[in-house]
Design a protein around this motif. Structure first.
Motif, PDB file in Angstrom:
ATOM      1  N   GLN A   7       0.756  -1.234  -0.037  1.00  0.00           N
ATOM      2  CA  GLN A   7      -0.130   0.231   0.026  1.00  0.00           C
ATOM      3  C   GLN A   7       0.920   1.366   0.014  1.00  0.00           C
ATOM      4  O   GLN A   7       0.665   2.207  -0.894  1.00  0.00           O
ATOM      5  N   ALA A   8       1.886   1.291   0.928  1.00  0.00           N
ATOM      6  CA  ALA A   8       2.960   2.410   1.012  1.00  0.00           C
ATOM      7  C   ALA A   8       3.456   2.645  -0.689  1.00  0.00           C
ATOM      8  O   ALA A   8       3.658   3.942  -0.919  1.00  0.00           O
ATOM      9  N   LEU A   9       3.779   1.589  -1.308  1.00  0.00           N
ATOM     10  CA  LEU A   9       4.487   1.598  -2.485  1.00  0.00           C
ATOM     11  C   LEU A   9       3.566   2.399  -3.595  1.00  0.00           C
ATOM     12  O   LEU A   9       3.790   3.042  -4.241  1.00  0.00           O
ATOM     13  N   ALA A  10       2.352   1.622  -3.396  1.00  0.00           N
ATOM     14  CA  ALA A  10       1.130   2.117  -4.356  1.00  0.00           C
ATOM     15  C   ALA A  10       1.028   3.631  -4.230  1.00  0.00           C
ATOM     16  O   ALA A  10       0.694   4.534  -5.193  1.00  0.00           O
ATOM     17  N   GLN A  11       0.946   4.048  -2.869  1.00  0.00           N
ATOM     18  CA  GLN A  11       0.720   5.485  -2.745  1.00  0.00           C
ATOM     19  C   GLN A  11       2.038   6.528  -3.340  1.00  0.00           C
ATOM     20  O   GLN A  11       1.874   7.868  -3.464  1.00  0.00           O
ATOM     21  N   LYS A  12       2.854   6.079  -3.659  1.00  0.00           N
ATOM     22  CA  LYS A  12       3.967   6.681  -4.324  1.00  0.00           C
ATOM     23  C   LYS A  12       3.572   7.075  -5.845  1.00  0.00           C
ATOM     24  O   LYS A  12       4.324   7.885  -6.418  1.00  0.00           O
ATOM     25  N   GLY A  13       2.722   6.576  -6.211  1.00  0.00           N
ATOM     26  CA  GLY A  13       2.029   6.711  -7.646  1.00  0.00           C
ATOM     27  C   GLY A  13       0.965   8.096  -7.649  1.00  0.00           C
ATOM     28  O   GLY A  13       0.640   8.430  -6.377  1.00  0.00           O
ATOM     29  N   SER A  14       0.262   8.323  -8.538  1.00  0.00           N
ATOM     30  CA  SER A  14      -0.791   9.239  -8.489  1.00  0.00           C
ATOM     31  C   SER A  14      -1.961   8.645  -8.104  1.00  0.00           C
ATOM     32  O   SER A  14      -2.235   7.463  -8.132  1.00  0.00           O
ATOM     33  N   THR A  15      -2.764   9.610  -7.567  1.00  0.00           N
ATOM     34  CA  THR A  15      -4.298   8.956  -7.128  1.00  0.00           C
ATOM     35  C   THR A  15      -5.159   9.705  -7.808  1.00  0.00           C
ATOM     36  O   THR A  15      -5.425  10.902  -8.123  1.00  0.00           O
ATOM     37  N   HIS A  16      -6.128   8.594  -8.114  1.00  0.00           N
ATOM     38  CA  HIS A  16      -7.564   8.934  -9.083  1.00  0.00           C
ATOM     39  C   HIS A  16      -8.498   9.097  -7.946  1.00  0.00           C
ATOM     40  O   HIS A  16      -8.917   8.026  -7.521  1.00  0.00           O
ATOM     41  N   SER A  17      -9.446  10.263  -8.354  1.00  0.00           N
ATOM     42  CA  SER A  17     -10.288  10.503  -7.299  1.00  0.00           C
ATOM     43  C   SER A  17     -11.703   9.783  -7.999  1.00  0.00           C
ATOM     44  O   SER A  17     -11.748  10.074  -9.269  1.00  0.00           O
ATOM     45  N   GLY A  18     -12.449   9.081  -7.395  1.00  0.00           N
ATOM     46  CA  GLY A  18     -13.717   8.530  -8.080  1.00  0.00           C
ATOM     47  C   GLY A  18     -13.514   7.250  -8.742  1.00  0.00           C
ATOM     48  O   GLY A  18     -11.988   6.709  -8.740  1.00  0.00           O
ATOM     49  N   ASP A  19     -14.273   6.943  -9.482  1.00  0.00           N
ATOM     50  CA  ASP A  19     -14.201   5.446 -10.294  1.00  0.00           C
ATOM     51  C   ASP A  19     -13.327   5.592 -11.412  1.00  0.00           C
ATOM     52  O   ASP A  19     -13.431   6.717 -11.851  1.00  0.00           O
ATOM     53  N   PHE A  20     -12.691   4.681 -11.704  1.00  0.00           N
ATOM     54  CA  PHE A  20     -11.939   4.683 -12.693  1.00  0.00           C
ATOM     55  C   PHE A  20     -12.459   3.663 -13.670  1.00  0.00           C
ATOM     56  O   PHE A  20     -12.630   2.596 -13.579  1.00  0.00           O
ATOM     57  N   THR A  21     -12.899   4.211 -14.817  1.00  0.00           N
ATOM     58  CA  THR A  21     -13.737   3.302 -16.055  1.00  0.00           C
ATOM     59  C   THR A  21     -12.893   3.196 -17.074  1.00  0.00           C
ATOM     60  O   THR A  21     -12.456   3.936 -17.710  1.00  0.00           O
ATOM     61  N   ILE A  22     -12.805   1.912 -17.634  1.00  0.00           N
ATOM     62  CA  ILE A  22     -12.552   1.382 -18.836  1.00  0.00           C
ATOM     63  C   ILE A  22     -13.624   0.743 -19.426  1.00  0.00           C
ATOM     64  O   ILE A  22     -13.903  -0.273 -19.455  1.00  0.00           O
ATOM     65  N   SER A  23     -13.854   1.496 -20.584  1.00  0.00           N
ATOM     66  CA  SER A  23     -15.095   0.953 -21.527  1.00  0.00           C
ATOM     67  C   SER A  23     -14.642   0.630 -23.160  1.00  0.00           C
ATOM     68  O   SER A  23     -15.840   0.466 -23.686  1.00  0.00           O
ATOM     69  N   ASP A  24     -13.375   0.858 -23.308  1.00  0.00           N
ATOM     70  CA  ASP A  24     -12.960   0.491 -24.674  1.00  0.00           C
ATOM     71  C   ASP A  24     -11.866  -0.434 -24.850  1.00  0.00           C
ATOM     72  O   ASP A  24     -11.848  -1.530 -23.922  1.00  0.00           O
ATOM     73  N   ASN A  25     -11.377  -0.985 -25.958  1.00  0.00           N
ATOM     74  CA  ASN A  25     -10.649  -1.785 -26.271  1.00  0.00           C
ATOM     75  C   ASN A  25      -8.986  -1.450 -26.354  1.00  0.00           C
ATOM     76  O   ASN A  25      -8.503  -2.098 -27.088  1.00  0.00           O
ATOM     77  N   GLY A  26      -8.604  -0.246 -25.789  1.00  0.00           N
ATOM     78  CA  GLY A  26      -7.427   0.195 -25.884  1.00  0.00           C
ATOM     79  C   GLY A  26      -6.447  -0.422 -24.871  1.00  0.00           C
ATOM     80  O   GLY A  26      -6.728  -1.405 -24.430  1.00  0.00           O
ATOM     81  N   SER A  27      -5.419   0.322 -24.682  1.00  0.00           N
ATOM     82  CA  SER A  27      -4.275   0.012 -23.774  1.00  0.00           C
ATOM     83  C   SER A  27      -4.048   0.871 -22.660  1.00  0.00           C
ATOM     84  O   SER A  27      -4.057   1.857 -22.731  1.00  0.00           O
ATOM     85  N   TYR A  28      -3.880   0.362 -21.333  1.00  0.00           N
ATOM     86  CA  TYR A  28      -3.675   1.509 -20.300  1.00  0.00           C
ATOM     87  C   TYR A  28      -2.624   0.840 -19.441  1.00  0.00           C
ATOM     88  O   TYR A  28      -2.235  -0.419 -19.570  1.00  0.00           O
ATOM     89  N   THR A  29      -1.982   1.610 -18.936  1.00  0.00           N
ATOM     90  CA  THR A  29      -0.993   1.554 -17.749  1.00  0.00           C
ATOM     91  C   THR A  29      -1.231   1.941 -16.369  1.00  0.00           C
ATOM     92  O   THR A  29      -1.411   3.226 -16.413  1.00  0.00           O
ATOM     93  N   LEU A  30      -1.276   1.050 -15.447  1.00  0.00           N
ATOM     94  CA  LEU A  30      -1.518   1.644 -14.196  1.00  0.00           C
ATOM     95  C   LEU A  30      -0.534   0.868 -13.258  1.00  0.00           C
ATOM     96  O   LEU A  30       0.260  -0.013 -13.691  1.00  0.00           O
ATOM     97  N   GLY A  31      -0.354   1.496 -11.968  1.00  0.00           N
ATOM     98  CA  GLY A  31       0.644   1.006 -11.044  1.00  0.00           C
ATOM     99  C   GLY A  31       1.593   1.961 -10.757  1.00  0.00           C
ATOM    100  O   GLY A  31       2.057   2.498 -11.602  1.00  0.00           O
ATOM    101  N   ALA A  32       2.032   2.039  -9.639  1.00  0.00           N
ATOM    102  CA  ALA A  32       3.015   3.026  -8.925  1.00  0.00           C
ATOM    103  C   ALA A  32       4.446   2.341  -9.421  1.00  0.00           C
ATOM    104  O   ALA A  32       4.600   1.242  -9.340  1.00  0.00           O
ATOM    105  N   PRO A  33       5.365   3.293  -9.392  1.00  0.00           N
ATOM    106  CA  PRO A  33       5.356   4.780  -8.897  1.00  0.00           C
ATOM    107  C   PRO A  33       5.123   5.637  -9.912  1.00  0.00           C
ATOM    108  O   PRO A  33       4.934   6.961  -9.796  1.00  0.00           O
ATOM    109  N   ASP A  34       5.130   5.168 -11.482  1.00  0.00           N
ATOM    110  CA  ASP A  34       5.001   6.400 -12.510  1.00  0.00           C
ATOM    111  C   ASP A  34       3.905   6.368 -12.969  1.00  0.00           C
ATOM    112  O   ASP A  34       3.298   7.242 -14.027  1.00  0.00           O
ATOM    113  N   HIS A  35       2.743   5.661 -12.559  1.00  0.00           N
ATOM    114  CA  HIS A  35       1.370   5.783 -13.113  1.00  0.00           C
ATOM    115  C   HIS A  35       0.456   6.115 -11.679  1.00  0.00           C
ATOM    116  O   HIS A  35       0.743   5.782 -10.777  1.00  0.00           O
ATOM    117  N   VAL A  36      -1.040   5.801 -12.155  1.00  0.00           N
ATOM    118  CA  VAL A  36      -1.878   5.460 -10.897  1.00  0.00           C
ATOM    119  C   VAL A  36      -1.747   4.293 -10.301  1.00  0.00           C
ATOM    120  O   VAL A  36      -1.697   3.260 -10.650  1.00  0.00           O
TER     121      VAL A  36
END
Length: 206
Positions: A7-36
């Motif tokens: 959890q502490a390591l995850a908090q080194k990334g950015s924080t997204h407020s509210g729901d994070f919705t993925i409704s398409d067929n694209g590509s996303y990158t998530l995960g600390a420290p460089d992303h959400v």
């Protein structure tokens, strides 16, 4: 599992407020420290996207749920990441054929939920109603129940932990011998085994 450290390591990334919705067929990158690294709401996936995990992801959840999947996405651990965790504070609901996997044989992905926060084996911490696949990935619901629905006959999980496992009609689970785990007796490369303890289960008749 040292969840507090993840959890502490995850908090080194950015924080997204509210729901994070993925409704398409694209590509996303998530995960600390460089992303959400922290999602304050739910992660809602209704598209067949590829979600690359570059580090730990902490989903705080809302309304009792953290991760809801109704499509066929692929969660993949980047090949330059040896280990990572998707931490969930709420329920996991799978009604799509999602894939959780790693690109390297010696890498590990843990999908973890702390719901409901105290031991309650009757609480559906994880509800699987589709052919979700956890390939070289572990599912960990330490305080509640993993519920496998009737439409999950093609479910595949490398490893799981729960207070209770509930398997509905027409679903099946295969135990793979040869697993090396210190909690098995005997342990070692010859494989583990388990024993059903009388009184620890009940047969349900409709």
């Amino acid at each position: 599992v040292d969840i507090a450290s993840w959890q502490a390591l995850a908090q080194k990334g950015s924080t997204h407020s509210g729901d994070f919705t993925i409704s398409d067929n694209g590509s996303y990158t998530l995960g600390a420290p460089d992303h959400v690294g922290v999602i304050e709401g739910r992660l809602l996936v209704s598209g067949n996207a590829t979600i690359n995990l570059a580090g730990p992801l902490w989903i705080r959840g809302a309304g009792g749920n953290s991760l809801e999947i109704s499509s066929n996405p692929r969660f993949i651990l980047n090949d330059d990441v040896a280990q990572s965790v998707i931490i969930n504070d709420g329920r996991l609901v799978f009604s799509g054929n999602a894939r959780f996997e790693t690109e390297e044989d010696d890498s590990d992905l843990l999908v973890y939920t702390s719901a409901p926060g105290v031991d309650n084996p009757d609480f559906q911490a994880v509800s699987i109603n589709a052919n979700t696949r956890f390939i070289r990935s572990a599912l960990y619901a330490e305080h509640g129940q993993i519920n496998i629905g009737q439409s999950a006959s093609g479910l595949s999980i490398t490893s799981f932990t729960a207070q209770r496992l509930f398997i509905n009609s027409n679903a099946s689970i295969e135990y793979s011998e040869g697993l090396i785990d210190a909690t098995f007796i005997p342990s070692g490369p010859t494989g583990g085994n388990f024993t059903v303890m009388p009184g620890s289960y009940q047969v349900l008749i409709p």
